[in-house]
Design a protein around this motif. Structure first.
Motif, PDB file in Angstrom:
ATOM      1  N   GLU A  34      -2.521   3.140  -2.218  1.00 47.55           N
ATOM      2  CA  GLU A  34      -1.125   2.827  -2.506  1.00 47.55           C
ATOM      3  C   GLU A  34      -0.867   2.852  -4.013  1.00 47.55           C
ATOM      4  N   ASP A  42       9.367   4.556  -7.444  1.00 55.00           N
ATOM      5  CA  ASP A  42       9.128   3.458  -6.504  1.00 55.00           C
ATOM      6  C   ASP A  42       9.093   2.101  -7.201  1.00 55.00           C
ATOM      7  N   THR A  51       8.035  -0.740  -4.533  1.00 59.26           N
ATOM      8  CA  THR A  51       8.221  -0.420  -3.123  1.00 59.26           C
ATOM      9  C   THR A  51       7.418   0.833  -2.799  1.00 59.26           C
ATOM     10  N   SER A  63       0.574   1.024   7.061  1.00 59.65           N
ATOM     11  CA  SER A  63       1.375   0.278   8.035  1.00 59.65           C
ATOM     12  C   SER A  63       2.824   0.211   7.551  1.00 59.65           C
ATOM     13  N   ALA A  64       3.724  -0.121   8.458  1.00 67.19           N
ATOM     14  CA  ALA A  64       5.136  -0.263   8.088  1.00 67.19           C
ATOM     15  C   ALA A  64       5.307  -1.389   7.067  1.00 67.19           C
ATOM     16  N   MET A  65       4.521  -2.432   7.200  1.00 68.23           N
ATOM     17  CA  MET A  65       4.600  -3.570   6.278  1.00 68.23           C
ATOM     18  C   MET A  65       4.225  -3.160   4.850  1.00 68.23           C
ATOM     19  N   SER A  66       3.399  -2.146   4.733  1.00 68.39           N
ATOM     20  CA  SER A  66       2.983  -1.677   3.404  1.00 68.39           C
ATOM     21  C   SER A  66       4.148  -1.138   2.589  1.00 68.39           C
ATOM     22  N   GLY A  67       5.241  -0.781   3.239  1.00 71.63           N
ATOM     23  CA  GLY A  67       6.404  -0.229   2.562  1.00 71.63           C
ATOM     24  C   GLY A  67       7.434  -1.261   2.152  1.00 71.63           C
ATOM     25  N   GLU A  68       7.109  -2.524   2.349  1.00 72.52           N
ATOM     26  CA  GLU A  68       8.035  -3.587   1.939  1.00 72.52           C
ATOM     27  C   GLU A  68       8.090  -3.679   0.418  1.00 72.52           C
ATOM     28  N   SER A  69       9.246  -4.050  -0.102  1.00 74.65           N
ATOM     29  CA  SER A  69       9.375  -4.276  -1.541  1.00 74.65           C
ATOM     30  C   SER A  69       8.588  -5.516  -1.926  1.00 74.65           C
ATOM     31  N   ILE A  70       7.860  -5.411  -3.037  1.00 78.01           N
ATOM     32  CA  ILE A  70       7.001  -6.500  -3.483  1.00 78.01           C
ATOM     33  C   ILE A  70       7.490  -6.973  -4.841  1.00 78.01           C
TER      34      ILE A  70
END
Length: 143
Positions: A34, A42, A51, A63-70
């Motif tokens: 990532e 991003d 993101t 995973s889909a959760m990996s694409g969450e904004s941090i």
């Protein structure tokens, strides 16, 4: 898992163009792939968030959760901004010559830093920074 002091010792021991990778692992919890796939677009420096939308080689996220904004600390925002100015390219972490870095280069840098004696366990690897991030968030009451 690494302490904050160990994270910064690792940061200081790797090549300058790879330093953002160490901070993104430790303080945003990104996986190696990532980090390598994180593009400049991003990162929202004003909002203080990253993101991820892809892994290395434009591969889909794990995973889909990996694409969450941090959300990231303001100090990390400053470090990323400085690194992107110093080592411009399409990705946040570069090879130092405008191209993207590689997972192999990051892992190799961690191994070399470990051998320099920066106070990390003998079996420490980049992924352990992700665990450090999780522990830091838990200690601050965030999950």
């Amino acid at each position: 898992m690494a302490t904050t002091d160990q994270v910064f010792a690792l940061h200081d021991a790797v090549a300058e163009h790879l330093r953002p990778a160490m901070l993104l692992g430790a303080f945003a919890g990104l996986r190696t792939a990532e980090v390598v796939g994180l593009r400049v677009v991003d990162v929202d420096l004003e909002a203080g968030v990253v993101t991820p939308v892809q892994q290395a080689g434009a591969m889909p996220l794990k995973s889909a959760m990996s694409g969450e904004s941090i959300p990231i600390p303001v100090e990390l925002v400053d470090q990323l901004a400085a690194a992107m100015r110093r080592f411009p390219g399409h990705t946040v972490v570069t090879d130092g010559m405008r191209g993207p870095s590689s997972t192999w280069a990051i892992e190799r840098a961690v191994l070399a830093a470990r051998r320099k004696g920066v106070g990390l366990p003998e079996d420490f690897r980049f992924h352990d920074l992700r665990h450090s991030c999780a522990s830091l968030l838990t200690s601050r009451g965030r999950t």
